[in-house]
Design a protein around this motif. Structure first.
Motif, PDB file in Angstrom:
ATOM      1  N   ARG A  25      33.894  -1.200  37.458  1.00 12.88           N
ATOM      2  CA  ARG A  25      32.725  -0.677  36.756  1.00 12.88           C
ATOM      3  C   ARG A  25      31.447  -1.122  37.456  1.00 12.88           C
ATOM      4  O   ARG A  25      31.397  -2.175  38.059  1.00 12.88           O
ATOM      5  CB  ARG A  25      32.733  -1.160  35.300  1.00 12.88           C
ATOM      6  N   THR A  26      30.419  -0.304  37.344  1.00  6.22           N
ATOM      7  CA  THR A  26      29.121  -0.582  37.938  1.00  6.22           C
ATOM      8  C   THR A  26      28.082  -0.636  36.831  1.00  6.22           C
ATOM      9  O   THR A  26      28.086   0.207  35.938  1.00  6.22           O
ATOM     10  CB  THR A  26      28.731   0.535  38.937  1.00  6.22           C
ATOM     11  N   LYS A  27      27.181  -1.609  36.896  1.00  5.64           N
ATOM     12  CA  LYS A  27      26.104  -1.696  35.921  1.00  5.64           C
ATOM     13  C   LYS A  27      25.100  -0.581  36.190  1.00  5.64           C
ATOM     14  O   LYS A  27      24.750  -0.299  37.332  1.00  5.64           O
ATOM     15  CB  LYS A  27      25.389  -3.040  36.028  1.00  5.64           C
ATOM     16  N   GLU A  29      21.341   0.422  35.355  1.00  3.69           N
ATOM     17  CA  GLU A  29      20.120  -0.195  34.856  1.00  3.69           C
ATOM     18  C   GLU A  29      19.108   0.834  34.383  1.00  3.69           C
ATOM     19  O   GLU A  29      19.041   1.941  34.911  1.00  3.69           O
ATOM     20  CB  GLU A  29      19.506  -1.068  35.952  1.00  3.69           C
ATOM     21  N   ASN A  96      20.334  -3.928  31.991  1.00  4.40           N
ATOM     22  CA  ASN A  96      21.613  -3.234  31.984  1.00  4.40           C
ATOM     23  C   ASN A  96      21.760  -2.424  30.696  1.00  4.40           C
ATOM     24  O   ASN A  96      21.660  -2.982  29.612  1.00  4.40           O
ATOM     25  CB  ASN A  96      22.731  -4.253  32.123  1.00  4.40           C
ATOM     26  N   SER A  98      24.210   0.430  30.486  1.00  2.00           N
ATOM     27  CA  SER A  98      25.556   0.983  30.363  1.00  2.00           C
ATOM     28  C   SER A  98      26.378   0.569  31.571  1.00  2.00           C
ATOM     29  O   SER A  98      25.869   0.007  32.526  1.00  2.00           O
ATOM     30  CB  SER A  98      25.509   2.517  30.245  1.00  2.00           C
ATOM     31  N   MET A  99      27.676   0.856  31.496  1.00  2.00           N
ATOM     32  CA  MET A  99      28.589   0.600  32.608  1.00  2.00           C
ATOM     33  C   MET A  99      29.263   1.920  32.941  1.00  2.00           C
ATOM     34  O   MET A  99      29.688   2.654  32.046  1.00  2.00           O
ATOM     35  CB  MET A  99      29.659  -0.422  32.208  1.00  2.00           C
TER      36      MET A  99
END
Length: 101
Positions: A25-27, A29, A96, A98-99
């Motif tokens: 998963r990627t943050k 921003e 942050n 969502s992911m």
């Protein structure tokens, strides 16, 4: 030795097991829509957790002190987790929200 009662521990372990089976998963921003923007509001999400999102699809609406904007996705991904939900106020730029995976 620590003994945990109830089902909370079981579900925590199950959650960790399932997370290891998901893609990385990627943050995501909160974006700055102008050079002086410091915070904004999330009006509403147009996608739900687990939805596949294609390039050009709108993820959510952002409200600033001047206008409301739609934020489009730039690449194909899945919305893994929403951290700041509908109606979130004063979300700071770079925070942050969502992911995605």
């Amino acid at each position: 030795m620590i003994i945990l009662s109830g089902y909370g521990h079981f579900f925590s372990l199950l959650h960790l097991f399932l997370l290891k089976r998901l893609p990385p998963r990627t943050k995501f921003e909160f974006p700055a829509l102008s050079p002086i923007m410091m915070e904004g509001n999330i009006v509403k999400w147009l996608k739900k957790e687990g939805d596949k999102v294609s390039p050009g699809e709108v993820l959510f609406e952002i409200e600033t002190d001047k206008a409301t904007f739609e934020l489009e996705c730039m690449e194909e991904c899945y919305l893994a987790m929403i951290i700041h939900g509908n109606g979130s106020k004063k979300v700071k730029v770079g925070e942050n929200e969502s992911m995605v995976s």
